[in-house]
Design an enzyme around this catalytic site. Structure first.
Site, PDB file in Angstrom:
ATOM      1  N   GLU A  14       0.769 -27.695   4.130  1.00 35.12           N
ATOM      2  CA  GLU A  14       0.756 -29.049   3.569  1.00 35.12           C
ATOM      3  C   GLU A  14      -0.024 -30.025   4.443  1.00 35.12           C
ATOM      4  OE1 GLU A  14       5.048 -29.380   1.304  1.00 35.12           O
ATOM      5  OE2 GLU A  14       5.011 -29.501   3.469  1.00 35.12           O
ATOM      6  N   ASP A 209       6.875 -27.036  -8.579  1.00 32.63           N
ATOM      7  CA  ASP A 209       7.741 -26.143  -9.366  1.00 32.63           C
ATOM      8  C   ASP A 209       8.771 -27.012 -10.085  1.00 32.63           C
ATOM      9  OD1 ASP A 209       8.706 -26.135  -6.304  1.00 32.63           O
ATOM     10  OD2 ASP A 209      10.465 -26.089  -7.603  1.00 32.63           O
TER      11      ASP A 209
HETATM   12  N1  ADE Z   1      10.186 -28.428  -2.411  1.00 35.45           N
HETATM   13  C1  ADE Z   1       9.371 -27.911  -3.348  1.00 35.45           C
HETATM   14  N2  ADE Z   1      10.065 -27.339  -4.354  1.00 35.45           N
HETATM   15  C2  ADE Z   1      11.389 -27.507  -4.029  1.00 35.45           C
HETATM   16  C3  ADE Z   1      12.592 -27.114  -4.639  1.00 35.45           C
HETATM   17  N3  ADE Z   1      12.574 -26.438  -5.789  1.00 35.45           N
HETATM   18  N4  ADE Z   1      13.752 -27.422  -4.019  1.00 35.45           N
HETATM   19  C4  ADE Z   1      13.754 -28.095  -2.831  1.00 35.45           C
HETATM   20  N5  ADE Z   1      12.640 -28.472  -2.203  1.00 35.45           N
HETATM   21  C5  ADE Z   1      11.458 -28.196  -2.785  1.00 35.45           C
END
Ligand code: ADE
Length: 244
Positions: A14, A209
């Site tokens: 990142e 996601d």
């Molecule tokens: N960072 C990126 N995706 C995440 C998720 N599903 N849960 C917690 N932190 C995250």
């Protein structure tokens, strides 16, 4: 006195793009953390790779505040989308932050930080606007792969020591915090440090996601090839605006 901006990311992928465009001036290791000092777009910065989770985030934010003596903190990286209309690639700028796993009931209301008297912490309005404008500029000029349809919004970022990856976990968080926009593992902890230290905070998150385990894209690939570019370019736009 020069103004220095602290920049925090949880994962190497990142922050790699930003780190490589840093006019590097020096590195210090404090409490096992590397702080990289230098200039981005002419502005003085201190970069720190914090690792995942609230303890790592707290340690890194505290080092930036107390050791690197930064005057503001920006957080950059990916996040799981919780709001119905968010899609992978969209960008959320935090307007407030809460810990979804803070639960000291029955002594304190759900999400309230014991003895502090609050659960949500607001972002700095100027940094929030700066990041929103910078993200829009990034989409206009760069549009990294995977962000062709991306939109920018502001909202509540919730954090906890859990990577949400099932509908049950997602629904549990959303059931208790229906206004949550996205979830990560660091921002709310950093917000608490910034509040205590009197530092303005801005948070930029690219949705990677939907926090329900239905990842239809390769998470690592998306972070490496899309989100990292979006984050780095947005921060560079923000630094340019700060320099003006
Ligand atoms: N960072 C990126 N995706 C995440 C998720 N599903 N849960 C917690 N932190 C995250």
């Amino acid at each position: 006195m020069t103004t220095r901006t602290g920049i925090i990311a949880a994962m190497e992928s990142e922050i790699r793009d930003l780190s490589s465009s840093l006019e590097h001036e020096g590195t210090e290791t404090v409490a096992g953390r590397e702080i990289r000092y230098g200039r981005l777009e002419g502005e003085s910065v201190a970069l720190i790779l914090c690792g995942c989770g609230k303890v790592n985030a707290t340690l890194s934010a505290t080092l930036l505040a107390a050791h690197a003596k930064v005057s503001r903190i920006l957080v950059t990286g990916v996040s799981g989308g919780l709001a119905e209309d968010l899609k992978v690639g969209d960008i959320v700028i935090g307007d407030s932050f809460a810990q979804h796993d803070m639960d000291a009931r029955p002594l304190f209301p759900l999400h309230e930080i014991p003895f502090e008297g609050f659960s949500a912490i607001g972002a700095d309005a100027d940094l929030r606007n700066l990041l929103t404008e910078a993200a829009r500029a990034m989409l206009l000029f760069t549009r990294p792969p995977g962000l062709e349809e991306a939109r920018v919004s502001e909202g509540l970022v919730v954090s906890g020591d859990q990577f949400l990856s099932s509908s049950e976990a997602r629904n549990k968080v959303l059931g208790a915090l229906p206004n949550a926009s996205c979830v990560d593992m660091e921002s709310a902890a950093i917000a608490q440090v910034c509040r205590a230290a009197g530092l303005p905070l801005g948070v930029l998150r690219v949705i990677s996601d939907s926090a329900d385990g239905s990842a239809h894209i390769d998470f690592a690939k998306f972070v490496e090839e899309s989100a990292s570019i979006a984050c780095a370019e947005t921060v560079r736009h923000a630094m340019r605006a700060l320099a003006r």
